[in-house]
Motif scaffolding. Structure first.
Motif, PDB file in Angstrom:
ATOM      1  N   LEU A  11       0.848  -1.187   0.000  1.00  0.00           N
ATOM      2  CA  LEU A  11       0.000   0.000   0.000  1.00  0.00           C
ATOM      3  C   LEU A  11       0.886   1.241   0.000  1.00  0.00           C
ATOM      4  CD1 LEU A  11      -2.753   1.450   0.372  1.00  0.00           C
ATOM      5  CD2 LEU A  11      -2.437   1.141   2.854  1.00  0.00           C
ATOM      6  N   VAL A  12       0.590   2.163  -0.895  1.00  0.00           N
ATOM      7  CA  VAL A  12       1.378   3.385  -1.004  1.00  0.00           C
ATOM      8  C   VAL A  12       0.445   4.552  -1.291  1.00  0.00           C
ATOM      9  CG1 VAL A  12       1.841   3.054  -3.458  1.00  0.00           C
ATOM     10  CG2 VAL A  12       3.429   4.403  -2.082  1.00  0.00           C
ATOM     11  N   GLN A  13       0.820   5.720  -0.837  1.00  0.00           N
ATOM     12  CA  GLN A  13       0.019   6.911  -1.101  1.00  0.00           C
ATOM     13  C   GLN A  13       0.263   7.422  -2.510  1.00  0.00           C
ATOM     14  OE1 GLN A  13       0.931   9.770   1.974  1.00  0.00           O
ATOM     15  NE2 GLN A  13      -0.535   8.836   3.383  1.00  0.00           N
ATOM     16  N   PRO A  14      -0.706   8.133  -3.076  1.00  0.00           N
ATOM     17  CA  PRO A  14      -0.489   8.733  -4.406  1.00  0.00           C
ATOM     18  C   PRO A  14       0.771   9.580  -4.426  1.00  0.00           C
ATOM     19  CG  PRO A  14      -2.795   8.880  -3.794  1.00  0.00           C
ATOM     20  CD  PRO A  14      -2.069   8.374  -2.578  1.00  0.00           C
ATOM     21  N   GLY A  16       3.699   8.229  -4.421  1.00  0.00           N
ATOM     22  CA  GLY A  16       4.752   7.406  -3.840  1.00  0.00           C
ATOM     23  C   GLY A  16       5.383   6.455  -4.839  1.00  0.00           C
ATOM     24  N   GLN A  86      -0.250   6.409  -8.958  1.00  0.00           N
ATOM     25  CA  GLN A  86      -1.586   6.995  -8.919  1.00  0.00           C
ATOM     26  C   GLN A  86      -2.604   5.912  -8.587  1.00  0.00           C
ATOM     27  OE1 GLN A  86      -1.930  10.301  -9.095  1.00  0.00           O
ATOM     28  NE2 GLN A  86       0.293  10.368  -9.319  1.00  0.00           N
ATOM     29  N   PRO A  87      -3.772   6.292  -8.106  1.00  0.00           N
ATOM     30  CA  PRO A  87      -4.791   5.286  -7.781  1.00  0.00           C
ATOM     31  C   PRO A  87      -5.111   4.350  -8.940  1.00  0.00           C
ATOM     32  CG  PRO A  87      -5.399   7.384  -6.832  1.00  0.00           C
ATOM     33  CD  PRO A  87      -4.180   7.644  -7.667  1.00  0.00           C
ATOM     34  N   THR A  90      -3.470   0.905  -9.210  1.00  0.00           N
ATOM     35  CA  THR A  90      -3.850  -0.172  -8.299  1.00  0.00           C
ATOM     36  C   THR A  90      -4.238  -1.418  -9.086  1.00  0.00           C
ATOM     37  OG1 THR A  90      -4.602   1.332  -6.570  1.00  0.00           O
ATOM     38  CG2 THR A  90      -5.530  -0.893  -6.562  1.00  0.00           C
ATOM     39  N   VAL A 121      -2.725   1.834  -4.435  1.00  0.00           N
ATOM     40  CA  VAL A 121      -2.363   3.246  -4.312  1.00  0.00           C
ATOM     41  C   VAL A 121      -3.580   3.993  -3.784  1.00  0.00           C
ATOM     42  CG1 VAL A 121      -1.416   5.264  -5.459  1.00  0.00           C
ATOM     43  CG2 VAL A 121      -0.824   2.970  -6.275  1.00  0.00           C
ATOM     44  N   SER A 122      -3.465   4.464  -2.557  1.00  0.00           N
ATOM     45  CA  SER A 122      -4.615   5.098  -1.920  1.00  0.00           C
ATOM     46  C   SER A 122      -4.149   6.003  -0.793  1.00  0.00           C
ATOM     47  CB  SER A 122      -5.570   4.033  -1.370  1.00  0.00           C
ATOM     48  OG  SER A 122      -6.625   4.627  -0.647  1.00  0.00           O
ATOM     49  N   SER A 123      -4.894   7.061  -0.578  1.00  0.00           N
ATOM     50  CA  SER A 123      -4.591   7.951   0.544  1.00  0.00           C
ATOM     51  C   SER A 123      -5.420   7.563   1.774  1.00  0.00           C
ATOM     52  CB  SER A 123      -4.864   9.404   0.154  1.00  0.00           C
ATOM     53  OG  SER A 123      -6.194   9.553  -0.302  1.00  0.00           O
TER      54      SER A 123
END
Length: 123
Positions: A11-14, A16, A86-87, A90, A121-123
């Motif tokens: 899992l990573v933030q946009p 990242g 980016q999301p 995913t 990819v999600s915040s």
């Protein structure tokens, strides 16, 4: 028997980055073309990037400039460096390779898939 094992998902933030690895094992003589594919929920599997045996690479337009495929032939390993995620990136990411290996005394060229690794990819 040849196996491809992916790792590095998560899992990573946009914005990242993640680095995926795909390690091949078995009675491998050489690996020709390798590629990374991905499949998002409800969508077909798509080709993300390929790396030929002599260094030629190709990318789907949506990842150009953000993803980089590399390989370490000594380690029978291929990598996918993913930046500016980016999301829409995913998906489950799969490694695919054309492997030349020895089986029952005969050299064979066969195509193999890994089991996949989830990238979210999600915040």
């Amino acid at each position: 028997q040849v196996q491809l094992v992916e790792s590095g998902g998560g899992l990573v933030q946009p914005g990242g980055s993640l680095r995926l690895s795909c390690a091949a094992s078995g009675s491998i003589l050489s690996i020709d073309r390798v590629g990374w594919y991905r499949q998002a929920p409800g969508k077909e599997r798509e080709l993300v990037a390929t790396h030929g045996p002599v260094g030629n690479t190709n990318y789907v337009d949506s990842v150009k400039g953000r993803f980089t495929i590399t390989r370490d032939n000594a380690k029978n390993t291929v990598y996918l460096q993913m930046n500016s995620l980016q999301p829409e990136d995913t998906a489950v990411y799969y490694c695919n390779a054309d492997v030349r290996h020895l089986r029952v005394g005969v050299v064979r060229l066969q195509n193999y898939w890994g089991q996949g690794t989830q990238v979210t990819v999600s915040s």
